[in-house]
Design a protein around this motif. Structure first.
Motif, PDB file in Angstrom:
ATOM      1  N   SER A  64       1.137  -1.053  -0.406  1.00  0.00           N
ATOM      2  CA  SER A  64      -0.032  -0.070  -0.164  1.00  0.00           C
ATOM      3  C   SER A  64       1.223   1.158   0.217  1.00  0.00           C
ATOM      4  CB  SER A  64      -1.262   0.199   0.837  1.00  0.00           C
ATOM      5  OG  SER A  64      -1.814   0.916   1.517  1.00  0.00           O
ATOM      6  N   ALA A  65       2.196   1.595   0.830  1.00  0.00           N
ATOM      7  CA  ALA A  65       2.867   2.234   0.847  1.00  0.00           C
ATOM      8  C   ALA A  65       3.543   2.365  -0.463  1.00  0.00           C
ATOM      9  CB  ALA A  65       4.177   2.325   1.701  1.00  0.00           C
ATOM     10  N   ILE A  66       3.715   1.362  -1.294  1.00  0.00           N
ATOM     11  CA  ILE A  66       4.825   1.897  -2.697  1.00  0.00           C
ATOM     12  C   ILE A  66       3.266   2.538  -3.558  1.00  0.00           C
ATOM     13  CG2 ILE A  66       5.777   0.602  -4.005  1.00  0.00           C
ATOM     14  CD1 ILE A  66       7.327  -1.229  -2.206  1.00  0.00           C
ATOM     15  N   ASP A  67       2.658   1.571  -4.131  1.00  0.00           N
ATOM     16  CA  ASP A  67       1.244   1.800  -4.691  1.00  0.00           C
ATOM     17  C   ASP A  67       0.104   3.489  -4.715  1.00  0.00           C
ATOM     18  OD1 ASP A  67       2.479  -0.111  -5.987  1.00  0.00           O
ATOM     19  OD2 ASP A  67       1.151  -1.619  -5.488  1.00  0.00           O
ATOM     20  N   GLU A  68       0.495   3.503  -3.599  1.00  0.00           N
ATOM     21  CA  GLU A  68      -0.352   4.543  -3.335  1.00  0.00           C
ATOM     22  C   GLU A  68       0.473   5.688  -2.765  1.00  0.00           C
ATOM     23  OE1 GLU A  68      -3.163   3.855  -0.276  1.00  0.00           O
ATOM     24  OE2 GLU A  68      -3.892   2.437  -0.999  1.00  0.00           O
ATOM     25  N   ASP A  69       1.283   5.490  -1.955  1.00  0.00           N
ATOM     26  CA  ASP A  69       2.643   7.069  -1.382  1.00  0.00           C
ATOM     27  C   ASP A  69       3.907   7.096  -1.906  1.00  0.00           C
ATOM     28  OD1 ASP A  69      -0.038   7.693   0.160  1.00  0.00           O
ATOM     29  OD2 ASP A  69       1.018   5.934   1.175  1.00  0.00           O
ATOM     30  N   LEU A  70       4.462   5.854  -2.757  1.00  0.00           N
ATOM     31  CA  LEU A  70       5.918   5.859  -3.042  1.00  0.00           C
ATOM     32  C   LEU A  70       6.011   6.329  -5.011  1.00  0.00           C
ATOM     33  CD1 LEU A  70       8.145   3.842  -0.692  1.00  0.00           C
ATOM     34  CD2 LEU A  70       8.156   6.165  -0.592  1.00  0.00           C
ATOM     35  N   TYR A  71       5.638   5.426  -4.795  1.00  0.00           N
ATOM     36  CA  TYR A  71       5.236   5.279  -6.504  1.00  0.00           C
ATOM     37  C   TYR A  71       3.511   4.575  -7.338  1.00  0.00           C
ATOM     38  CZ  TYR A  71       7.715   4.017 -10.674  1.00  0.00           C
ATOM     39  OH  TYR A  71       8.191   4.231 -12.978  1.00  0.00           O
ATOM     40  N   PRO A  72       2.533   5.813  -7.172  1.00  0.00           N
ATOM     41  CA  PRO A  72       1.661   5.319  -6.973  1.00  0.00           C
ATOM     42  C   PRO A  72       1.542   5.417  -8.707  1.00  0.00           C
ATOM     43  CG  PRO A  72       1.606   7.598  -6.934  1.00  0.00           C
ATOM     44  CD  PRO A  72       2.965   6.978  -6.726  1.00  0.00           C
ATOM     45  N   GLN A  73       0.742   3.920  -9.293  1.00  0.00           N
ATOM     46  CA  GLN A  73       0.472   3.794 -11.034  1.00  0.00           C
ATOM     47  C   GLN A  73      -0.970   2.975 -11.410  1.00  0.00           C
ATOM     48  OE1 GLN A  73       3.924   0.026 -10.294  1.00  0.00           O
ATOM     49  NE2 GLN A  73       4.690   0.532 -11.989  1.00  0.00           N
ATOM     50  N   TYR A  74      -1.063   3.456 -12.398  1.00  0.00           N
ATOM     51  CA  TYR A  74      -2.443   3.359 -12.992  1.00  0.00           C
ATOM     52  C   TYR A  74      -1.904   2.963 -14.386  1.00  0.00           C
ATOM     53  CZ  TYR A  74      -3.461   6.391  -9.335  1.00  0.00           C
ATOM     54  OH  TYR A  74      -3.995   7.682  -8.047  1.00  0.00           O
ATOM     55  N   ASP A  75      -3.215   1.865 -14.624  1.00  0.00           N
ATOM     56  CA  ASP A  75      -3.163   1.628 -16.347  1.00  0.00           C
ATOM     57  C   ASP A  75      -4.206   3.226 -17.321  1.00  0.00           C
ATOM     58  OD1 ASP A  75      -1.915  -0.447 -16.944  1.00  0.00           O
ATOM     59  OD2 ASP A  75      -3.551  -1.171 -15.550  1.00  0.00           O
ATOM     60  N   ALA A  76      -3.320   3.226 -18.264  1.00  0.00           N
ATOM     61  CA  ALA A  76      -4.054   4.793 -18.813  1.00  0.00           C
ATOM     62  C   ALA A  76      -4.468   4.128 -19.800  1.00  0.00           C
ATOM     63  CB  ALA A  76      -3.390   5.636 -19.330  1.00  0.00           C
ATOM     64  N   LEU A  77      -5.653   3.913 -20.145  1.00  0.00           N
ATOM     65  CA  LEU A  77      -7.166   3.498 -20.898  1.00  0.00           C
ATOM     66  C   LEU A  77      -8.034   4.523 -22.039  1.00  0.00           C
ATOM     67  CD1 LEU A  77      -8.706   0.713 -18.490  1.00  0.00           C
ATOM     68  CD2 LEU A  77      -6.680   0.438 -19.856  1.00  0.00           C
ATOM     69  N   THR A  78      -7.872   3.964 -23.484  1.00  0.00           N
ATOM     70  CA  THR A  78      -8.489   5.017 -23.825  1.00  0.00           C
ATOM     71  C   THR A  78      -9.925   4.988 -24.282  1.00  0.00           C
ATOM     72  OG1 THR A  78      -6.028   4.920 -25.361  1.00  0.00           O
ATOM     73  CG2 THR A  78      -8.154   6.047 -26.792  1.00  0.00           C
ATOM     74  N   VAL A  79     -10.764   6.246 -24.461  1.00  0.00           N
ATOM     75  CA  VAL A  79     -12.173   6.197 -23.963  1.00  0.00           C
ATOM     76  C   VAL A  79     -12.312   6.698 -25.616  1.00  0.00           C
ATOM     77  CG1 VAL A  79     -12.662   5.767 -21.683  1.00  0.00           C
ATOM     78  CG2 VAL A  79     -11.907   7.500 -23.014  1.00  0.00           C
ATOM     79  N   PRO A  80     -13.165   6.067 -26.207  1.00  0.00           N
ATOM     80  CA  PRO A  80     -13.915   7.646 -27.368  1.00  0.00           C
ATOM     81  C   PRO A  80     -14.085   9.258 -26.782  1.00  0.00           C
ATOM     82  CG  PRO A  80     -15.265   5.411 -26.685  1.00  0.00           C
ATOM     83  CD  PRO A  80     -14.330   5.734 -25.770  1.00  0.00           C
ATOM     84  N   SER A  81     -14.319   9.777 -25.689  1.00  0.00           N
ATOM     85  CA  SER A  81     -14.329  10.673 -25.352  1.00  0.00           C
ATOM     86  C   SER A  81     -15.058  10.965 -24.116  1.00  0.00           C
ATOM     87  CB  SER A  81     -16.271  10.905 -26.050  1.00  0.00           C
ATOM     88  OG  SER A  81     -16.902  10.512 -25.543  1.00  0.00           O
ATOM     89  N   GLU A  82     -14.223  12.653 -23.791  1.00  0.00           N
ATOM     90  CA  GLU A  82     -14.419  12.818 -22.308  1.00  0.00           C
ATOM     91  C   GLU A  82     -15.455  12.955 -21.233  1.00  0.00           C
ATOM     92  OE1 GLU A  82     -13.545  16.831 -19.121  1.00  0.00           O
ATOM     93  OE2 GLU A  82     -13.425  16.821 -22.044  1.00  0.00           O
ATOM     94  N   ARG A  83     -17.290  11.997 -22.151  1.00  0.00           N
ATOM     95  CA  ARG A  83     -18.239  11.832 -22.018  1.00  0.00           C
ATOM     96  C   ARG A  83     -18.186  10.792 -21.219  1.00  0.00           C
ATOM     97  NH1 ARG A  83     -23.091  13.967 -20.623  1.00  0.00           N
ATOM     98  NH2 ARG A  83     -24.800  12.393 -20.570  1.00  0.00           N
TER      99      ARG A  83
END
Length: 693
Positions: free
Chosen positions: A44-63
């Protein structure tokens, strides 16, 4: 299967102490949970506070992005990380992506499955005057969501000065500080409850050992003399001491570690599966080689331990017998012979120990090798998943930590396997002895010994110590209350056997022995043996005070005790001892002469106050002067009591009311001293042989 049954039987002794065992179990669970939560906290400390990582997923529109984020927030998220909207992309923790992909009714799922997945790092920030000033000063771009979570891409902070980064990541510092304190709390909880588990397990083990020793000793005291005489004293001592001590090791060392190890291994696997199913399955897949190796060596290790315990018992038995009989070895100049036999037995014990070491010298390194190999394989596959963006860095680090915690119990169990097998072998020997029941049946009625008159009658009594080797053959005779009879005969005629049968040290094969018109079997053993007591030729005195040797648990005031000692002619020599009645006798009472030991035996009988006394060659080893003193005491000792005098020295029985002469298990002659001399038979010949000088 046999081991499990033996282990279950050992654990059954914990039943009376279930409260202590429950405290140990609760402490174990809490300590294990605290220990397993440490790598989860690290992740939890690494993923949320030291080195938080996310998957960036392409979506058709901002809505569509806003709709996706709103639905995830309302669907019971599995991650506590924030989510961000980049317009054409949404940044979502991987666990939430998996949750989203599982929605069958979500219309944008096909688009998401075809979208680009880019691993990004986002630093959540709390907007304030200071942070807004830094953002404006360095031209930083923030990202947010419908919940107004704000964040900055980690890559944007690489060129900022340290002071600015520290200010922007203030919340991360606060979170990390909280988790450090939480970690310290977990360590303290783990320490306290691990201590509790070890303490309560060891305490319950000590109670079990106490009960087991008592049961063993009680079992020994209930066995027939014939059953005990077939087992060497050293072997009996080894059962109650060495073998029980190995079981003690099971509770104090093995059981404590084994429970912790098993719970930790199960907890690690469960945690891994919850954190990441793929990595958990990889870890489980590495177990079979270790299990196969353990099963392969288990039988050989058990056999080796049986052999070791056998030779430990043999060496103990040899030492017990030959140290006790050292005077005989010295007298016959057989020191070299005794040393050579001991050397052979000691070499056999050495060979058994080396065989045991050979088994485990192969087993332990093999387990170590497989553990290292499995750990390496698990880390390799975990790294591949990380590089492919399938796990976060925190999960990978936590996973490596958990894998180490998983194989640490495996290695510990391999170390404890030695003690476990030793304990099971010791338990097998102890329970094998406990299962050998050859007891005198005690189903009689309790009586008050003082109410016994002392009328004895043997009616066609037959007895043999070994089958087809009769000692007594249809023996019949009667003794009136208060009568003094003597039994004489050659060695092996069955004189001592009569004493053993009257106190039910042995049970007769056929016929009946009556006491006051009631068969002996109808009396409770303890009542019978308080009513009829023998004074044997070989006196057993304990390494205790003279007072305790005389009382044997009874309560008698000192004045009465001194009167008894005066009656048996023992008062004067006890008064000369340094501490009188509180003088401690050495082992075997070697600090007293043979005559003094037998005088104490007479005193002990008077303290017990039986109604029937059997003197079994009681004056055989006493000098003439002491014998004269004993004869003076016998009149007081035997007054108003039935007595049976078994003697080789015919001078001690001339005044007996009736004399029985035994030959080959039957009565050859009987009568008074004078009448038997006048018969000029067996008794007359015995008398002439002793007094021909």
């Amino acid at each position: 299967m046999k081991d499990s049954a033996l282990f279950t039987r050992l654990l059954s002794y914990l039943r009376p102490y279930w409260k202590i065992a429950t405290l140990a179990l609760v402490s174990l669970i809490i300590a294990t949970v605290a220990e397993l939560f440490i790598p989860v906290l690290l992740q939890s400390a690494i993923d949320e506070d030291l080195y938080p990582q996310y998957d960036a997923l392409t979506v058709p529109s901002e809505r569509n992005a806003e709709d996706i984020l709103r639905k995830i927030e309302n669907a019971g998220r599995t991650s506590q990380q924030k989510m961000y909207n980049l317009g054409s992309h949404i940044l979502i923790p991987r666990k939430d992506v998996e949750l989203l992909a599982g929605w069958g009714d979500f219309s944008l799922a096909p688009d998401l499955s075809d979208g680009d997945q880019i691993l990004r790092q986002v630093i959540p920030i709390t907007l304030s005057e200071e942070t807004e000033e830094i953002i404006e000063l360095y031209g930083l771009q923030t990202i947010g969501t419908v919940s107004d979570n704000r964040g900055i891409l980690l890559e944007a902070l690489e060129s900022l000065p340290e002071e600015a980064v520290t200010l922007l990541r203030r919340q991360d510092h606060i979170n990390l500080r909280s988790k450090v304190f939480l970690l310290l709390g977990l360590l303290v909880i783990n320490l306290l409850f691990t201590f509790g588990q070890v303490y309560f397990t060891a305490k319950s083990g000590q109670y079990v050992m106490k009960d087991l020793r008592i049961q063993l000793f009680s079992h020994v005291t209930k066995q027939r003399l014939g059953a005990l005489q077939t087992i060497p004293v050293g072997t009996l001592v080894s059962r109650v001491t060495n073998d029980v001590e190995t079981i003690n090791e099971l509770f104090t060392s093995v059981l404590t570690s084994l429970l912790k190890d098993i719970s930790l291994m199960v907890g690690v696997v469960t945690t891994l599966l919850l954190m990441d199913r793929e990595l958990g399955l990889i870890t489980i897949a590495t177990l079979p080689p270790v299990l196969v190796l353990t099963l392969l060596f288990r039988r050989k290790a058990r056999s080796a331990y049986r052999n070791v315990r056998h030779w430990v018992s043999e060496v103990t038995r040899f030492l017990s017998e030959h140290i006790a009989g050292m005077s005989v070895i010295h007298a016959f100049v057989q020191e070299q012979w005794a040393r050579s036999i001991f050397n052979k037995k000691n070499n056999s014990l050495l060979g058994a120990n080396l065989s045991e070491m050979y088994v485990f010298s192969v087993f332990r390194p093999s387990v170590d090798f497989l553990s290292t190999l499995s750990t390496g394989a698990s880390i390799f596959f975990g790294a591949l998943l990380f590089l492919n963006g399938m796990v976060s860095l925190g999960i990978l680090v936590a996973f490596v930590n958990l894998v180490g915690r998983f194989y640490q119990p495996v290695m510990d169990m391999s170390e404890k396997f030695t003690i476990l097998q030793s304990a099971l072998s010791g338990g097998e020997r102890v329970f094998s002895f406990l299962d050998q029941k050859d007891e005198i049946q005690d189903s009689g009625t309790p009586i008050n010994p003082s109410g016994i008159a002392g009328a004895i009658r043997f009616e066609n009594v037959c007895f043999s110590y070994k089958p087809d080797e009769p000692v007594l053959k249809n023996l019949s005779f009667s003794v009136s209350p208060g009568q003094r009879i003597a039994v004489v005969g050659h060695t092996g005629a069955g004189k001592t056997t009569i004493a053993n049968l009257m106190t039910r040290m042995w049970d007769i094969d056929s016929g009946t022995i009556w006491l006051d018109g009631v068969p002996l079997q109808n009396y409770q053993l303890s009542s019978l043996r308080r009513a009829i007591q023998p004074i044997q030729q070989d006196i057993s005195l304990f390494n205790d005070t003279i007072r305790n040797n005389l009382l044997l648990g009874n309560t008698v005031d000192d004045a009465t005790l001194w009167n008894i000692l005066e009656t048996v002619q023992a008062k004067d020599f006890i008064e000369r001892l340094p501490h009188g009645l509180d003088t401690v006798l050495s082992e075997g009472a070697t600090n007293l002469s043979t005559g003094q030991r037998q005088l104490l035996a007479f005193g002990r009988i008077l303290v017990q106050d039986p109604r029937v006394i059997i003197l079994d060659e009681a004056t055989a080893n006493i000098d003439s002067e002491t014998e004269l003193r004993i004869q003076q005491a016998l009149n007081s000792l035997l007054q108003n009591r039935t007595s049976i005098l078994i003697a080789h020295r015919l001078s001690t029985i001339k005044d007996a009311d009736h004399i029985l002469v035994l030959a080959k298990g039957s009565i050859a002659e009987e009568g008074t001293h004078e009448s038997l001399l006048n018969q000029k038979g067996l008794y007359s010949n015995l008398y002439k042989l002793q007094f021909k000088e």
